[in-house]
Design a protein around this motif. Structure first.
Motif, PDB file in Angstrom:
ATOM      1  N   PRO A 549       7.278  25.817   4.108  1.00 55.93           N
ATOM      2  CA  PRO A 549       7.780  24.996   5.222  1.00 55.93           C
ATOM      3  C   PRO A 549       7.862  23.534   4.833  1.00 55.93           C
ATOM      4  O   PRO A 549       7.211  23.084   3.881  1.00 55.93           O
ATOM      5  N   PHE A 550       8.673  22.783   5.563  1.00 58.53           N
ATOM      6  CA  PHE A 550       8.719  21.342   5.358  1.00 58.53           C
ATOM      7  C   PHE A 550       7.350  20.740   5.653  1.00 58.53           C
ATOM      8  O   PHE A 550       6.715  21.083   6.646  1.00 58.53           O
ATOM      9  N   GLY A 551       6.922  19.834   4.797  1.00 61.92           N
ATOM     10  CA  GLY A 551       5.626  19.202   5.016  1.00 61.92           C
ATOM     11  C   GLY A 551       5.689  18.011   5.942  1.00 61.92           C
ATOM     12  O   GLY A 551       4.656  17.512   6.385  1.00 61.92           O
ATOM     13  N   ARG A 552       6.875  17.508   6.235  1.00 59.60           N
ATOM     14  CA  ARG A 552       7.031  16.362   7.123  1.00 59.60           C
ATOM     15  C   ARG A 552       8.407  16.450   7.784  1.00 59.60           C
ATOM     16  O   ARG A 552       9.206  17.339   7.465  1.00 59.60           O
ATOM     17  N   LYS A 553       8.684  15.505   8.665  1.00 59.41           N
ATOM     18  CA  LYS A 553       9.963  15.504   9.354  1.00 59.41           C
ATOM     19  C   LYS A 553      11.105  15.357   8.348  1.00 59.41           C
ATOM     20  O   LYS A 553      11.091  14.448   7.521  1.00 59.41           O
ATOM     21  N   THR A 554      12.084  16.264   8.443  1.00 57.42           N
ATOM     22  CA  THR A 554      13.202  16.264   7.504  1.00 57.42           C
ATOM     23  C   THR A 554      14.502  16.432   8.280  1.00 57.42           C
ATOM     24  O   THR A 554      14.589  17.274   9.169  1.00 57.42           O
ATOM     25  N   ALA A 555      15.495  15.607   7.942  1.00 50.62           N
ATOM     26  CA  ALA A 555      16.775  15.642   8.645  1.00 50.62           C
ATOM     27  C   ALA A 555      17.889  16.048   7.693  1.00 50.62           C
ATOM     28  O   ALA A 555      17.739  16.017   6.464  1.00 50.62           O
ATOM     29  N   CYS A 556      19.021  16.419   8.277  1.00 49.04           N
ATOM     30  CA  CYS A 556      20.202  16.825   7.507  1.00 49.04           C
ATOM     31  C   CYS A 556      20.785  15.602   6.792  1.00 49.04           C
ATOM     32  O   CYS A 556      21.186  14.629   7.446  1.00 49.04           O
ATOM     33  N   LEU A 557      20.847  15.651   5.477  1.00 49.54           N
ATOM     34  CA  LEU A 557      21.310  14.502   4.704  1.00 49.54           C
ATOM     35  C   LEU A 557      22.783  14.210   4.965  1.00 49.54           C
ATOM     36  O   LEU A 557      23.190  13.048   5.094  1.00 49.54           O
ATOM     37  N   ASP A 558      23.616  15.253   5.062  1.00 48.44           N
ATOM     38  CA  ASP A 558      25.044  15.035   5.291  1.00 48.44           C
ATOM     39  C   ASP A 558      25.286  14.305   6.609  1.00 48.44           C
ATOM     40  O   ASP A 558      26.097  13.365   6.679  1.00 48.44           O
ATOM     41  N   CYS A 559      24.588  14.724   7.668  1.00 44.61           N
ATOM     42  CA  CYS A 559      24.778  14.076   8.975  1.00 44.61           C
ATOM     43  C   CYS A 559      24.232  12.650   8.968  1.00 44.61           C
ATOM     44  O   CYS A 559      24.822  11.750   9.576  1.00 44.61           O
ATOM     45  N   CYS A 560      23.099  12.438   8.300  1.00 48.13           N
ATOM     46  CA  CYS A 560      22.536  11.081   8.229  1.00 48.13           C
ATOM     47  C   CYS A 560      23.473  10.148   7.474  1.00 48.13           C
ATOM     48  O   CYS A 560      23.635   8.989   7.846  1.00 48.13           O
ATOM     49  N   ARG A 561      24.103  10.652   6.431  1.00 45.93           N
ATOM     50  CA  ARG A 561      25.055   9.824   5.698  1.00 45.93           C
ATOM     51  C   ARG A 561      26.301   9.534   6.527  1.00 45.93           C
ATOM     52  O   ARG A 561      26.841   8.429   6.484  1.00 45.93           O
ATOM     53  N   ARG A 562      26.720  10.520   7.284  1.00 47.84           N
ATOM     54  CA  ARG A 562      27.959  10.384   8.050  1.00 47.84           C
ATOM     55  C   ARG A 562      27.786   9.464   9.247  1.00 47.84           C
ATOM     56  O   ARG A 562      28.691   8.704   9.597  1.00 47.84           O
ATOM     57  N   HIS A 563      26.612   9.515   9.896  1.00 46.28           N
ATOM     58  CA  HIS A 563      26.447   8.810  11.167  1.00 46.28           C
ATOM     59  C   HIS A 563      25.410   7.688  11.139  1.00 46.28           C
ATOM     60  O   HIS A 563      25.354   6.909  12.090  1.00 46.28           O
ATOM     61  N   ASN A 564      24.562   7.600  10.080  1.00 49.26           N
ATOM     62  CA  ASN A 564      23.498   6.589  10.103  1.00 49.26           C
ATOM     63  C   ASN A 564      23.295   5.952   8.731  1.00 49.26           C
ATOM     64  O   ASN A 564      22.162   5.581   8.387  1.00 49.26           O
TER      65      ASN A 564
END
Length: 582
Positions: A549-564
């Protein structure tokens, strides 16, 4: 306590504290307020600006007060580069700069599309003016070269560099944080100059940037019109007043302090060299700050040595104080061809002759010629040398243990002397003798699918014994592959690099590997693990499967690049979902 770390920070001068005290107690008004209390604070800042400008030979409006030296460097490098971007997007700096400049340039390169040229230094740490001239192109808008290095004290040929920049129409910024109050400065040679109060007996959290009249600069912060709309934020009245008073004291005593500090520095070096003939002085002795001495003890761990000095009541450093917590050697000394086992010793106004003699007494007891003969030193293991030296300089042991009673550190298991000799030869061929002395190669029979690993912090290469089944060619290729990781990080110093980025690729080419891939394709035994954890992006519905499992909060890289702009965004955090039915 014997304090030999004045290049990290200095004590607050009593005169500066006395001038600060009214603005810490009675005159506490906000300088931007229009009432009487605010006007008192504003008058103090304006007076300090006038006084500091006179000291620098500048005009009051050319002084920008900041929150410290790092902010001043960032404002100068990023602010000037952005303001001049319409003329070009090329910046020149040096590989031994303070990280306030290094990281600012890296930000411009990675985030804003600027091209950065990193100038090398010679064996003494000096930039060659001709290299500056050769690096300038029609796109160059800014050159940033420090006046004196904060670790070695090496001073740069600023006058020659300034003349080149003036002739070619390029702006020159200099980090003068370490040299102000120790060496004469002529602001006519610079377009921008950074200062920090706590380096010359002023308070921490105060700095200044000299910016030549007529130059525009893009501010990095927003939220006010302070400092002529160049640096927003309520000014620290007390710190600004204290910094100005400390600057006056530093310049008033500079001419008398320089020969005194140089004599103490040379006396200290003579004592170290007599006691420890293998010690090496770093930097350029002919072009060096009077208060700074940087020494390497070949084969010894610098951090461990500092711990023992601390226990003995001696305060020293092995690198920049701004890099606390880093396990990598000093990037400055790596550029000089040095590595671990280094400490910087700085003395200044409050270091008196008596204390200096007391410190030298540690090395005089007993004679080093009887304790650490060169004939024995080169045959001792690093562990024995380290233990022996720390006992020699520690006040807690009147006499070091005899050589034959020194404890031996446990050897690294499964080391391969032949492979280590080959690795050292390869490193010497690429002009990296320091790393060649430290590299260790071993075999690990527990490895399965991995061909080899490189542990940068220990200069350790671990190889899979199963490689032998594929022949000597594959063993040699894997050794060079992992050695390239050590070489790339060694060249980068403390700068963060991508494990398989351009630095590693260049190291591979230097070691004879062309078009090397990140991963091997050997038929090594593999263990397939079933995915047990499934995640989905709430925005694009992308699904990923993971063994762990993810050890910490993880977000979608493609969406973060596209919108943030590539930054973490909670809106795109992966949500755990049930797996497919079995």
């Amino acid at each position: 306590m014997i304090y030999l770390d004045y290049n990290a920070t200095t004590p607050l001068a009593p005169e500066a504290l006395a001038e600060m005290r009214p603005y810490l107690e009675r005159h506490f008004g906000n300088p931007s307020s229009i009432h009487a209390a605010g006007r008192e604070a504003r008058a103090a800042i304006d007076d300090a600006r006038d006084r500091l400008a006179r000291l620098l030979g500048a005009k009051p409006h050319e002084i920008i007060f900041t929150g410290g030296g790092t902010e001043a460097d960032n404002l100068a490098v990023i602010g000037l580069a952005r303001a001049q971007a319409s003329r070009g997007r090329h910046v020149i700096s040096c590989t031994t700069e303070h990280h306030a400049v290094l990281h600012a340039c890296e930000h411009l390169q990675k985030k804003e599309g600027f091209r950065i040229t990193w100038l090398p230094v010679d064996a003494g740490g000096r930039v060659r003016p001709q290299d500056v001239a050769d690096a300038i192109t029609p796109e160059t808008t800014l050159v940033s070269i420090m006046t004196a290095n904060n670790e070695t004290g090496t001073t740069q040929p600023i006058r020659e560099i300034s003349a080149i920049c003036r002739e070619r129409g390029v702006l020159l910024h200099s980090d003068a944080i370490q040299s102000f109050g120790k060496e004469p400065l002529d602001t006519r040679e610079f377009d921008a100059l950074s200062l920090a109060a706590h380096k010359f007996y002023g308070p921490k959290g105060a700095g200044a940037l000299y910016l030549r009249t007529g130059l525009s600069i893009e501010r990095l912060q927003h939220g006010g019109s302070h400092e002529n709309e160049r640096r927003p934020g309520t000014e620290n009245t007390a710190a600004i007043v204290g910094m100005t008073r400390a600057a006056e004291l530093a310049l008033a005593t500079m001419e008398s302090e320089r020969p005194r500090q140089a004599a103490l520095r040379d006396q200290l070096w003579d004592g170290i060299r007599e006691a420890l003939p293998t010690a090496v002085r770093n930097g350029d002795p002919e072009h060096c700050l009077a208060n700074t001495l940087n020494v390497s003890f070949p084969g010894l761990d610098g951090e461990g040595l500092l711990i023992n000095l601390d226990l003995a009541g001696i305060c020293a450093s092995s690198g920049s104080a701004c890099m606390v917590g880093s396990i990598m050697p000093s990037h400055v000394l790596l550029r000089h061809g040095c590595g671990a086992g280094t400490r910087a010793l700085d003395r200044s106004l409050f270091t008196r002759q008596g204390k200096h003699h007391k410190r030298n007494h540690y090395y005089d007891r007993p004679p080093a010629s009887d304790l650490l003969p060169p004939a024995n030193c080169h045959r001792m293991s690093l562990g024995r040398q380290f233990d022996y030296l720390t006992r020699l300089i520690s006040t807690r042991h009147k006499k070091p243990l005899p050589l034959e009673k020194q404890p031996e550190l446990p050897a690294t298991p499964n080391r391969d002397a032949a492979m280590e000799a080959k690795a050292r030869e390869l490193l010497r061929d690429v002009d990296c003798p320091t790393l060649s002395q430290r590299v260790i190669v071993r075999w690990n029979p527990r490895m399965r699918s991995t061909a080899g690993t490189a542990l940068v912090s220990k200069s350790l290469i671990t190889l899979n014994p199963r490689l032998r089944a594929f022949g000597e060619v594959e063993v040699d290729r894997t050794l060079r592959h992992e050695l390239a990781h050590l070489l790339a990080h060694h060249r980068a110093g403390r700068r963060h690099i991508d494990p398989h980025g351009p630095e590693w690729q260049q190291a591979c080419r230097d070691l004879g590997l062309h078009d090397e891939k990140r991963c091997h394709t050997l038929a090594l035994p593999r263990r397939e693990l079933a995915a047990r954890h499934f995640y989905r992006c709430p925005a694009c519905t992308q699904e990923i499967k993971r063994v762990r499992p993810f050890g910490r909060k993880t977000a979608c890289l493609d969406c973060c690049r596209r919108h943030n702009r590539g930054q973490y965004d909670e809106r795109f955090r992966f949500l755990k979902v049930p797996g497919p039915a079995k």
